[in-house]
Design a protein around this motif. Structure first.
Motif, PDB file in Angstrom:
ATOM      1  N   SER A   1     -19.876  20.834  -8.878  1.00 51.50           N
ATOM      2  CA  SER A   1     -20.478  21.895  -8.068  1.00 51.50           C
ATOM      3  C   SER A   1     -21.070  22.991  -8.951  1.00 51.50           C
ATOM      4  O   SER A   1     -22.142  23.523  -8.653  1.00 51.50           O
ATOM      5  N   PHE A   2     -20.381  23.325 -10.021  1.00 50.09           N
ATOM      6  CA  PHE A   2     -20.859  24.367 -10.943  1.00 50.09           C
ATOM      7  C   PHE A   2     -22.189  23.965 -11.571  1.00 50.09           C
ATOM      8  O   PHE A   2     -23.063  24.808 -11.792  1.00 50.09           O
ATOM      9  N   LEU A   3     -22.373  22.670 -11.840  1.00 42.38           N
ATOM     10  CA  LEU A   3     -23.567  22.197 -12.521  1.00 42.38           C
ATOM     11  C   LEU A   3     -24.727  21.886 -11.577  1.00 42.38           C
ATOM     12  O   LEU A   3     -25.888  21.888 -12.006  1.00 42.38           O
ATOM     13  N   THR A   4     -24.441  21.616 -10.309  1.00 41.58           N
ATOM     14  CA  THR A   4     -25.488  21.104  -9.415  1.00 41.58           C
ATOM     15  C   THR A   4     -25.792  22.000  -8.217  1.00 41.58           C
ATOM     16  O   THR A   4     -26.640  21.642  -7.395  1.00 41.58           O
ATOM     17  N   SER A   5     -25.148  23.137  -8.099  1.00 38.71           N
ATOM     18  CA  SER A   5     -25.401  23.998  -6.938  1.00 38.71           C
ATOM     19  C   SER A   5     -26.138  25.266  -7.359  1.00 38.71           C
ATOM     20  O   SER A   5     -26.173  25.631  -8.539  1.00 38.71           O
ATOM     21  N   ASN A   6     -26.733  25.924  -6.362  1.00 41.52           N
ATOM     22  CA  ASN A   6     -27.461  27.168  -6.607  1.00 41.52           C
ATOM     23  C   ASN A   6     -26.499  28.334  -6.807  1.00 41.52           C
ATOM     24  O   ASN A   6     -25.345  28.294  -6.362  1.00 41.52           O
ATOM     25  N   TYR A   7     -26.990  29.369  -7.456  1.00 38.80           N
ATOM     26  CA  TYR A   7     -26.169  30.541  -7.749  1.00 38.80           C
ATOM     27  C   TYR A   7     -25.932  31.362  -6.483  1.00 38.80           C
ATOM     28  O   TYR A   7     -26.811  31.501  -5.627  1.00 38.80           O
TER      29      TYR A   7
ATOM     30  N   ASN B   1     -21.716  36.050  -4.766  1.00 38.18           N
ATOM     31  CA  ASN B   1     -20.278  36.263  -4.608  1.00 38.18           C
ATOM     32  C   ASN B   1     -19.456  35.535  -5.669  1.00 38.18           C
ATOM     33  O   ASN B   1     -18.224  35.603  -5.676  1.00 38.18           O
ATOM     34  N   GLY B   2     -20.146  34.818  -6.562  1.00 41.68           N
ATOM     35  CA  GLY B   2     -19.453  34.171  -7.667  1.00 41.68           C
ATOM     36  C   GLY B   2     -19.031  32.749  -7.409  1.00 41.68           C
ATOM     37  O   GLY B   2     -18.454  32.112  -8.290  1.00 41.68           O
ATOM     38  N   SER B   3     -19.342  32.199  -6.232  1.00 43.65           N
ATOM     39  CA  SER B   3     -18.905  30.844  -5.910  1.00 43.65           C
ATOM     40  C   SER B   3     -19.970  29.795  -6.198  1.00 43.65           C
ATOM     41  O   SER B   3     -19.734  28.611  -6.042  1.00 43.65           O
ATOM     42  N   GLY B   4     -21.166  30.234  -6.600  1.00 42.67           N
ATOM     43  CA  GLY B   4     -22.264  29.300  -6.809  1.00 42.67           C
ATOM     44  C   GLY B   4     -22.265  28.679  -8.186  1.00 42.67           C
ATOM     45  O   GLY B   4     -21.375  28.900  -9.014  1.00 42.67           O
ATOM     46  N   GLY B   5     -23.306  27.857  -8.419  1.00 45.41           N
ATOM     47  CA  GLY B   5     -23.428  27.170  -9.697  1.00 45.41           C
ATOM     48  C   GLY B   5     -24.563  27.699 -10.545  1.00 45.41           C
ATOM     49  O   GLY B   5     -25.098  28.788 -10.306  1.00 45.41           O
TER      50      GLY B   5
ATOM     51  N   GLY C   1     -21.609  28.669 -21.927  1.00 41.40           N
ATOM     52  CA  GLY C   1     -21.701  28.370 -23.357  1.00 41.40           C
ATOM     53  C   GLY C   1     -21.462  26.901 -23.648  1.00 41.40           C
ATOM     54  O   GLY C   1     -22.149  26.295 -24.489  1.00 41.40           O
ATOM     55  N   ILE C   2     -20.512  26.292 -22.967  1.00 36.72           N
ATOM     56  CA  ILE C   2     -20.245  24.859 -23.150  1.00 36.72           C
ATOM     57  C   ILE C   2     -21.445  24.033 -22.713  1.00 36.72           C
ATOM     58  O   ILE C   2     -21.849  23.080 -23.388  1.00 36.72           O
ATOM     59  N   VAL C   3     -22.049  24.403 -21.584  1.00 36.14           N
ATOM     60  CA  VAL C   3     -23.245  23.702 -21.102  1.00 36.14           C
ATOM     61  C   VAL C   3     -24.376  23.821 -22.120  1.00 36.14           C
ATOM     62  O   VAL C   3     -25.084  22.848 -22.406  1.00 36.14           O
ATOM     63  N   LEU C   4     -24.540  25.013 -22.685  1.00 38.11           N
ATOM     64  CA  LEU C   4     -25.579  25.220 -23.698  1.00 38.11           C
ATOM     65  C   LEU C   4     -25.353  24.325 -24.916  1.00 38.11           C
ATOM     66  O   LEU C   4     -26.301  23.736 -25.452  1.00 38.11           O
ATOM     67  N   ILE C   5     -24.114  24.222 -25.344  1.00 37.03           N
ATOM     68  CA  ILE C   5     -23.783  23.372 -26.498  1.00 37.03           C
ATOM     69  C   ILE C   5     -24.173  21.922 -26.220  1.00 37.03           C
ATOM     70  O   ILE C   5     -24.783  21.248 -27.062  1.00 37.03           O
ATOM     71  N   PHE C   6     -23.853  21.442 -25.030  1.00 39.79           N
ATOM     72  CA  PHE C   6     -24.158  20.049 -24.690  1.00 39.79           C
ATOM     73  C   PHE C   6     -25.665  19.824 -24.550  1.00 39.79           C
ATOM     74  O   PHE C   6     -26.170  18.759 -24.926  1.00 39.79           O
TER      75      PHE C   6
END
Length: 274
Positions: free
Chosen positions: A42-48, A51-55, A248-253
């Motif tokens: 969900s974090f990688l494939t959903s919109n922001y 409220n902090g629950s988006g991706g 940051g982890i996503v950026l590294i990958f």
């Protein structure tokens, strides 16, 4: 005495290498420990969502847009400039001026590029806050890296290759196109790989040219934020270190993936040339 100096030098070399690797492990390890728990589908494939629950899908798309555009703009200009400086230009004031300008560009802080991009691309050219404005600005930032690495790659090609090609009746352009450039491709791609990392990690210039809109961009003329700007804003406005670490982890990958693709392309081109 001589052996003592050699042993001391070796010890310093090993210590420096150990320190470098240790810093890498500590930094990457800390980011992974802090952020790995926040990564899911969900974090990688959903919109922001505010409220902090988006991706972060819109930011990933914006980052890829920026990388592709800036590399597509800067690479031809950088390679052609390096070819002129190395293969065609005669040593003199003009070449010295170009090299001085290149070195000066490499030393300018990215915030200055951002201010220039904000004034020239956003206001003067009326591109407004957009991915295109950000990509054009970042293309200028990475241009010196591509020029310098391409120059060094061209220097590594033995003069014997050029002389043999010319002796067989090839023109200078044919020699350059069919002999010199294929031999220099690994070094040129190394510069492109370095530039990709610089583009992905850029935040100041993007903040002032592409904007901070956290929605899915409909095209390159839309305002949007990339991953680094998003991580900065999450940390600054919400103090959300965990989510920033996940980004940051996503950026590294992403960097590892793009580097792997670039190296695979270089390997195939080398096989095709020999």
């Amino acid at each position: 005495m001589r052996k003592l100096k050699e042993n001391l030098l070796k010890s310093l070399i090993y210590l420096s290498a150990f320190f470098t690797v240790s810093m890498l492990v500590v930094i990457v390890g800390y980011i992974f420990i802090k952020g790995i728990g926040g990564i899911n589908l969900s974090f990688l494939t959903s919109n922001y969502s505010a409220n902090g629950s988006g991706g972060i899908l819109p930011m990933i798309v914006t980052t890829l847009y920026t990388v592709i555009l800036s590399i597509a703009i800067a690479t031809p200009i950088g390679i052609l400039s390096a070819i002129y400086l190395q293969e065609y230009a005669k040593k003199g004031k003009l070449v010295n001026a170009i090299r001085f300008a290149t070195e000066s560009l490499a030393g300018i802080p990215s915030i200055i590029y951002g201010l220039f991009g904000g004034i020239f691309f956003v206001v003067v050219l009326n591109l407004k806050y957009s991915i295109l404005s950000g990509a054009l600005t970042v293309a200028i930032i990475i241009l010196p890296v591509i020029i310098r690495t391409t120059e060094e790659a061209l220097k590594t090609v033995p003069d014997g290759y050029r002389e043999a090609s010319l002796a067989l009746g090839s023109t200078k352009f044919q020699t350059l196109y069919k002999v010199v450039l294929p031999s220099a491709i690994p070094g040129i791609l190394s510069g492109v790989i370095l530039s990709v990392g610089r583009v992905i990690g850029e935040s100041a210039a993007i903040l002032l040219t592409a904007g901070t809109v956290a929605q899915m961009p409909g095209g390159i003329f839309d305002s949007a934020r990339n991953l680094t700007v998003h991580a900065y804003l999450l940390t600054k406005e919400k103090g959300d270190i965990a989510s920033a670490a996940s980004i940051g982890i996503v950026l590294i990958f992403i960097v590892l993936l793009l580097n792997t693709v670039a190296k695979a392309i270089a390997k195939k081109l080398n096989k095709a040339n020999y």
